[in-house]
Design an enzyme around this catalytic site. Structure first.
Site, PDB file in Angstrom:
ATOM      1  N   HIS A   1       0.025   6.538  -8.402  1.00  0.00           N
ATOM      2  CA  HIS A   1       0.536   6.541  -7.300  1.00  0.00           C
ATOM      3  C   HIS A   1       0.668   6.174  -6.332  1.00  0.00           C
ATOM      4  CE1 HIS A   1       1.353  10.413  -5.218  1.00  0.00           C
ATOM      5  NE2 HIS A   1       0.718   9.640  -4.118  1.00  0.00           N
ATOM      6  N   GLU A   2      -0.426   5.375  -5.998  1.00  0.00           N
ATOM      7  CA  GLU A   2       0.277   4.566  -4.439  1.00  0.00           C
ATOM      8  C   GLU A   2       0.487   3.738  -4.274  1.00  0.00           C
ATOM      9  OE1 GLU A   2      -1.674   6.290  -1.768  1.00  0.00           O
ATOM     10  OE2 GLU A   2      -2.956   7.997  -2.728  1.00  0.00           O
TER      11      GLU A   2
ATOM     12  N   GLU B   1      -1.272   7.277   8.484  1.00  0.00           N
ATOM     13  CA  GLU B   1      -1.102   8.692   7.863  1.00  0.00           C
ATOM     14  C   GLU B   1      -1.251   9.849   7.999  1.00  0.00           C
ATOM     15  OE1 GLU B   1       1.404   8.913   3.903  1.00  0.00           O
ATOM     16  OE2 GLU B   1       1.783  10.407   5.017  1.00  0.00           O
TER      17      GLU B   1
ATOM     18  N   ALA C   1      -6.617   8.338  -0.841  1.00  0.00           N
ATOM     19  CA  ALA C   1      -5.900   7.204  -1.099  1.00  0.00           C
ATOM     20  C   ALA C   1      -4.782   6.782  -0.259  1.00  0.00           C
ATOM     21  CB  ALA C   1      -5.838   6.342  -2.032  1.00  0.00           C
ATOM     22  N   MET C   2      -4.566   6.032   0.405  1.00  0.00           N
ATOM     23  CA  MET C   2      -2.877   5.769   1.310  1.00  0.00           C
ATOM     24  C   MET C   2      -2.817   4.382   1.026  1.00  0.00           C
ATOM     25  SD  MET C   2      -1.518   6.234   4.117  1.00  0.00           S
ATOM     26  CE  MET C   2       0.048   5.785   4.250  1.00  0.00           C
TER      27      MET C   2
ATOM     28  N   GLU D   1       6.102  12.133  -1.741  1.00  0.00           N
ATOM     29  CA  GLU D   1       5.514  12.686  -2.228  1.00  0.00           C
ATOM     30  C   GLU D   1       5.713  13.337  -3.198  1.00  0.00           C
ATOM     31  OE1 GLU D   1       2.702  11.405  -2.036  1.00  0.00           O
ATOM     32  OE2 GLU D   1       2.732  10.538  -0.102  1.00  0.00           O
TER      33      GLU D   1
HETATM   34 ZN   LIG Z   1       1.289  10.281  -2.212  1.00  0.00          ZN
END
Ligand SMILES: [Zn+2]
Length: 847
Positions: free
Chosen positions: A290-291, A122, A255-256, A313
């Site tokens: 979140h991830e 991303e 993080a992803m 997001e």
């Molecule tokens: Zn995010």
């Protein structure tokens, strides 16, 4: 090959890709300088497509061969990708390319970090792995085979089979390429399991380098808590047989959320009491949540194009803030979020980098992973929930998941769900997505014949992207207090929709005291001459009680800066009383002393027509803290003692709240005892929170040298702790020393500038030290510019992001402006400057 010439991309130009991708098979033959990637992709032309061009993105990849249905073809290759004549019917496309992960210092695509292969795709990293329609609206299933001599070989989805030197993975959920991930290395797995509400037993693993095994337990628990919470609150269960997280040392972001294989900056997942502070633990819990939450909001439902980034997001930040509020304290989380919003998003929204939550154009999408997209995006969803109510919000979210599962969506889709679920017209509300700038809301009051009137005036200053802002829908939570402090009218939501609007409250015996914008119900600047001392003592809304303290402190500081006035006795007395009020949560009390940021004060001074002097601001802040320390001198030792934790360390809300208050008190106490208590705390500390807090105080009073040396000797092999060591020295330096301190640290043997964490710990700390960065000799500006110029060819993404340190430059005096302008020109004139940094510097200079 460097970046192509900057080109602006517009939302209005969106055109769908003319081909459907039916499935993707990838084979990776890993080698540090020559990894071969073979892709077999089945394409089918979409009938009636407006654009039938077969264009595949590809950057920094060497094409070895291309075939269509087994026949060799010769595509036209450019630095951005390739085009090829293709059949007007479904076909199989095969390519072999060669890439160089070892030379990939930008950390986008496939790269090496400490001899471990990992990916970051991303927003547009997949095109650096192979030729592909690298855009979020192209979704497909992926099957991946990895050949490499590594103990751990991971990709998205479920494991299919593996053997000596190879592994195969299949992800059954169609996904865009930006969610692709691959990891290969010698890693150790910390394992657990989770059984979903649908009865699926999921194998969980957190992969780390040898030596980090002891730092996994907390992250794993946070993952399980997140999985459970998303089932309980949003009805969303996990959908694969495995969920893997990998910790990586070199990573541009936190993080992803790659499908089934989240990749984390080590700093955002590894934790132990000895090496991590309470704030680290809380941040890790939030990032893991979140991830994980992205699995539904981002992965199952993704964005049609990158202009819609806030769709995933904003919503996911909002969801993770709800999670943290549930796990810890709702008011404390809300206050912390607002501090962050004002510290990072407001300056962006009020400066040259202002852009709407959904931008209309960009040159480099990497530059739009901003506080506006994330944090303001979350505020917009919070307002939406406030306006429609909790039940309607849940109904709308259920409809969103039902209607759009498996799709790539837009903000229009998102708002349509709310309109359909609630019958509410959101045309005007949509301006929150299209207009930049922070609205200012001025309030005036009247009281006549038992009727109280509140009049509001809203105004959004024009910005680079929004020349003529129109009135927004602003939910203002208001409560009225009687003069004895009791609540005359509980919280209700007033909906501002016009530039000027009044609301009346009849039948009141006496003029009430209003508590406006409770819970910070909208991301606006509120302009209201309220009785803050009264609200500090009596407000029943915890946010506004904190806000009253903040406003009093702000007024006191501004008075000192502009008129040399003494600290406000009302603030001193009110805070002294609150800090000693045992009925209040220690974490909340500790936040009462969180003064307005120095950069925020500079912004306010600028708005009020003054030229901010960073040294005067620094002196005023330190003077106010000293005054509070003097006022509370007698009670500090007992308050410190009362907030020491005797139980074994736990990073939970209760204990970390006590440590936060204990640390706040230690800062005040050190100003009385010269650092004796801090020295004792440093010697006795059995956790990083207490150790680091003590060390900061020792440095501030000039007693830090021995402790700093001891700290370094003890922690030199722990890279995350050493980041703290670097950052703390810059952060606690006196304004005149900050740039020199940072400069000296960049000469330290452990200053690995190609590692984003270490770079940010040192140069980011300088940029965050308001008076230090803006030191009047310009040394802060020059040092940062030197390093940005050096980092740009290596890592454009991190360089560009850090350019935002200069975004507020127009606020300052002519000499500082001219020094900054010179540095901006110097960066801009650097040969081969990246597209990322060029765009940022151009926008900042055009202020
Ligand atoms: Zn995010």
């Amino acid at each position: 090959m460097r970046d192509a010439a900057p080109q602006t991309i517009f939302l209005k130009d969106y055109t769908p890709f003319g081909f459907q991708v039916q499935d993707v098979h990838l084979t990776f033959d890993l080698a540090p300088n020559a990894t071969h990637v073979t892709a077999r992709i089945r394409f089918a032309p979409i009938k009636g497509a407006a654009d039938k061009t077969f264009f595949l993105h590809g950057e920094n990849v060497t094409l070895i061969s291309a075939k269509i249905d087994g026949e060799v073809v010769t595509p036209k290759v450019t630095p951005e990708g390739l085009t090829c004549d293709v059949p007007d019917m479904p076909f199989t496309w095969e390519t072999e390319v060669k890439i160089d992960p070892a030379a990939n210092t930008a950390l986008e695509g496939l790269y090496l970090s400490n001899s471990m292969y990992c990916t970051q795709c991303e927003a547009e990293g997949f095109r650096k792995i192979t030729y592909y329609p690298d855009r979020p609206d192209v979704m497909s299933t992926f099957t991946v085979r990895i050949n490499g001599p590594h103990g751990t070989l991971l990709s998205n989805g479920n494991p299919v089979a593996s053997g000596d030197g190879w592994a195969e993975w299949h992800d059954p959920w169609p996904k865009p390429a930006y969610l692709f991930a691959l990891v290969a290395g010698e890693l150790i797995a910390h394992r657990d399991t989770f059984t979903t509400s649908e009865g699926r037993k999921v194998d969980l693993a957190l992969y780390v380098r040898g030596g980090d095994e002891g730092k996994c337990a907390f992250g794993m628990q946070a993952l399980k808590d997140s999985m459970k919470w998303d089932e309980d609150v949003y009805g969303r269960a996990y959908d694969l047989d495995v969920f893997n997280i990998v910790a990586v040392d070199d990573f541009n972001m936190g993080a992803m959320e790659n499908k089934g294989l989240n990749i984390f900056n080590a700093s955002a997942v590894l934790a132990s009491p000895e090496t991590s502070t309470d704030m680290n633990f809380e941040r890790i819990e939030a990032i893991i949540a979140h991830e994980y939450f992205h699995n539904w909001t981002g992965n199952r439902i993704t964005c049609r194009d990158w202009f819609q980034l806030c769709l995933k997001e904003g919503l996911t930040v909002f969801r993770d803030s709800q999670f943290t509020a549930d796990m810890r304290s709702e008011p404390v989380k809300r206050i912390s979020d607002v501090i962050d919003l004002r510290g990072r998003q407001f300056p962006e929204d009020q400066g040259p980098l202002a852009h709407p939550v959904r931008p209309e154009s960009f040159q480099e999408i990497n530059n739009f992973y901003t506080a506006t997209i994330y944090e303001k995006g979350a505020e917009v969803i919070r307002m939406l929930k406030t306006l429609v109510g909790d039940a309607a919000y849940s109904k709308a979210l259920d409809l969103y998941f039902d209607r759009h599962d498996g799709q790539a969506c837009t903000i229009e889709d998102w708002l349509a769900v709310f309109q359909d679920a609630t019958g509410r017209d959101l045309t005007q509300f949509k301006r929150w997505y299209s207009q930049a700038g922070t609205p200012r809301v001025a309030v005036s009051e009247a009281f006549e014949n038992g009727t109280y009137t509140l009049s509001f005036e809203q105004d959004t200053p024009p910005s680079a992207t929004t020349a003529d802002p129109q009135p927004q829908v602003i939910p203002v939570a208001v409560g009225l207090l009687a003069v004895d402090g009791s609540e005359a009218l509980p919280t209700q939501i007033l909906e501002l929709t016009e530039a000027r609007q009044s609301f009346t409250f009849p039948g009141l015996a006496a003029k009430p005291v209003p508590s406006i914008l409770r819970g910070f119900s909208a991301p606006v600047v509120l302009d209201h001459a309220a009785d803050h001392a009264f609200l500090l003592a009596h407000d029943t809304d915890p946010f506004n009680r904190w806000e009253a303290a903040n406003k009093l402190a702000r007024a006191s500081l501004l008075g000192t800066i502009t008129k040399g006035s003494a600290p406000d006795p009302a603030w001193l007395a009110g805070i002294a009383q609150l800090l000693n009020d045992d009925t209040l949560d220690p974490a909340y009390r500790s936040l009462m002393l969180d003064l307005p940021g120095q950069s925020e004060l500079a912004a306010q001074l600028h708005r009020d027509g003054h030229t901010p002097d960073p040294d005067a601001i620094w002196n005023a802040v330190h003077g106010l803290i000293q005054a509070l320390s003097d006022t509370m001198a007698d009670t500090l030792p007992a308050l410190y003692a009362a907030n020491q934790v005797s139980d074994a360390y736990a990073p939970d809300a209760a204990q970390s709240g006590m440590r936060a208050l204990g640390s706040t008190v230690l800062n005040l106490l050190t100003r009385q005892d010269g650092g004796d208590q801090a020295q004792a705390q440093y010697g006795n500390a059995d956790n990083m929170t207490l150790q680091l807090g003590a060390l900061a105080n020792l440095i501030r009073v000039g007693r830090g040298d021995a402790a700093l040396a001891q700290f370094e000797a003890h922690w030199k092999d722990d890279r995350l702790v050493m980041d703290k060591w670097f950052g703390l020295q810059v952060g606690t330096a006196k304004p005149d020393d900050a740039a020199d301190t940072a400069k000296a640290l960049t000469g330290h043997a452990a200053f690995n500038w190609k590692n984003p964490n270490r770079f940010r710990a040192t140069l980011g700390a300088l940029a965050g030290h308001h008076a230090g960065f803006h030191a009047k000799d310009g040394s802060g500006y020059t040092l940062l510019a030197d390093w940005l110029i050096k980092l740009d060819p290596v890592n454009p993404q991190t360089t560009a992001r850090m350019c935002s340190a200069f975004q507020t430059w127009r606020r300052y005096d002519a000499i500082r402006q001219s020094m900054i302008s010179k540095e901006l020109d110097r960066i801009a004139a650097t040969p081969d400057l990246s597209r990322d940094t060029t765009e940022m510097i151009t926008r900042i200079r055009e202020a």
